[in-house]
Design an enzyme around this catalytic site. Structure first.
Site, short mmCIF file in Angstrom:
data_model
loop_
_atom_site.label_atom_id
_atom_site.label_comp_id
_atom_site.label_asym_id
_atom_site.label_seq_id
_atom_site.Cartn_x
_atom_site.Cartn_y
_atom_site.Cartn_z
N HIS A 39 -42.58 11.41 -144.66
CA HIS A 39 -41.91 10.19 -144.22
C HIS A 39 -41.98 10.09 -142.71
O HIS A 39 -42.09 11.10 -142.02
CB HIS A 39 -40.45 10.17 -144.70
CG HIS A 39 -39.68 11.39 -144.30
ND1 HIS A 39 -39.77 12.57 -145.00
CD2 HIS A 39 -38.82 11.63 -143.28
CE1 HIS A 39 -39.01 13.48 -144.43
NE2 HIS A 39 -38.42 12.94 -143.37
N THR A 53 -36.35 18.07 -143.50
CA THR A 53 -35.34 18.43 -144.50
C THR A 53 -35.66 17.85 -145.88
O THR A 53 -35.09 18.29 -146.87
CB THR A 53 -33.93 17.97 -144.08
OG1 THR A 53 -33.94 16.56 -143.90
CG2 THR A 53 -33.50 18.65 -142.79
N HIS A 74 -40.05 8.44 -139.35
CA HIS A 74 -38.84 7.82 -138.81
C HIS A 74 -39.26 6.75 -137.80
O HIS A 74 -40.06 7.04 -136.89
CB HIS A 74 -37.99 8.85 -138.07
CG HIS A 74 -37.52 10.00 -138.91
ND1 HIS A 74 -36.22 10.11 -139.35
CD2 HIS A 74 -38.16 11.10 -139.37
CE1 HIS A 74 -36.09 11.25 -140.04
NE2 HIS A 74 -37.24 11.87 -140.06
N CYS A 100 -38.67 10.41 -154.09
CA CYS A 100 -39.30 9.88 -155.32
C CYS A 100 -38.26 9.13 -156.14
O CYS A 100 -38.55 8.08 -156.72
CB CYS A 100 -39.92 11.02 -156.13
SG CYS A 100 -41.53 11.57 -155.51
N ASN A 143 -41.53 14.77 -138.89
CA ASN A 143 -41.16 16.19 -138.81
C ASN A 143 -41.93 16.97 -139.87
O ASN A 143 -42.06 16.51 -141.00
CB ASN A 143 -39.66 16.35 -139.02
CG ASN A 143 -38.85 15.68 -137.92
OD1 ASN A 143 -39.25 15.69 -136.76
ND2 ASN A 143 -37.73 15.07 -138.29
P1 5GP Z 1 -36.30 14.84 -142.03
O1 5GP Z 1 -35.15 15.68 -141.51
O2 5GP Z 1 -36.89 15.46 -143.28
O3 5GP Z 1 -37.35 14.51 -141.01
O4 5GP Z 1 -35.69 13.45 -142.41
C1 5GP Z 1 -35.00 13.23 -143.59
C2 5GP Z 1 -34.11 12.03 -143.35
O5 5GP Z 1 -33.73 11.51 -144.60
C3 5GP Z 1 -32.84 12.35 -142.58
O6 5GP Z 1 -32.80 11.56 -141.39
C4 5GP Z 1 -31.72 11.98 -143.56
O7 5GP Z 1 -30.62 11.37 -142.93
C5 5GP Z 1 -32.42 11.03 -144.52
N1 5GP Z 1 -31.90 11.06 -145.88
C6 5GP Z 1 -31.66 12.16 -146.65
N2 5GP Z 1 -31.21 11.78 -147.85
C7 5GP Z 1 -31.17 10.42 -147.86
C8 5GP Z 1 -30.78 9.46 -148.84
O8 5GP Z 1 -30.39 9.76 -149.96
N3 5GP Z 1 -30.86 8.14 -148.48
C9 5GP Z 1 -31.32 7.76 -147.24
N4 5GP Z 1 -31.37 6.45 -146.98
N5 5GP Z 1 -31.69 8.65 -146.30
C10 5GP Z 1 -31.62 9.96 -146.60
ZN ZN Z 2 -41.31 12.82 -153.60
#
Ligand code: 5GP
Ligand code: ZN
Length: 114
Positions: free
Chosen positions: A100, A95, A102, A7, A87
């Site tokens: 979102h 995380t 990827h 956000c 995920n």
């Molecule tokens: P998840 O693990 O939730 O599927 O993916 C979260 C993704 O967000 C991870 O691949 C991580 O590298 C990315 N990420 C986390 N914090 C930031 C940020 O502040 N900026 C960007 N560009 N990516 C982020």
């Molecule tokens: Zn949010």
């Protein structure tokens, strides 16, 4: 939502390397890329995960996939192929608690995932 990193990125409070934006989604490069192309496509409304999608969000989610195809074309990974990953929760490796997707490409991706 307060204290949500995505956000804050959407509001411009935290910088990102923007790839695409419209009224519904923001796409930016992952800060810790797992492939030559690693873009996060993020709906602008705060939905925690797939488990919190409601009927009104269906068009938004299909829009995400449409945008993914356009970005893949733009970044020249559409011919060789790519992967869209979402995920969910702890076991799914989520995380950031803001839904979102990827977009990963630019190399051969292994299957099954680890
Ligand atoms: P998840 O693990 O939730 O599927 O993916 C979260 C993704 O967000 C991870 O691949 C991580 O590298 C990315 N990420 C986390 N914090 C930031 C940020 O502040 N900026 C960007 N560009 N990516 C982020
Ligand atoms: Zn949010």
């Amino acid at each position: 939502m307060e204290n949500c990193i995505f956000c804050k990125i959407i509001k411009g409070e935290i910088p990102c390397s923007k790839v695409y934006e419209d009224d519904k989604v923001l796409a930016f490069n992952d800060i810790n890329p797992e492939a030559p192309v690693h873009v996060l496509i993020v709906p602008k409304t705060h939905v925690q995960s797939v488990m919190d999608i409601n009927a009104d969000d269906c068009q938004l989610i299909s829009h995400v996939f449409y945008v993914a195809s356009k970005i893949a074309e733009e970044l020249k990974i559409s011919e060789k192929g790519f992967r869209i990953v979402n995920n969910v929760g702890e076991n799914g490796g989520q995380t950031v608690s803001h839904i979102h997707f990827h977009l990963l490409g630019g190399r051969l991706l292994q299957w099954p995932p680890g």
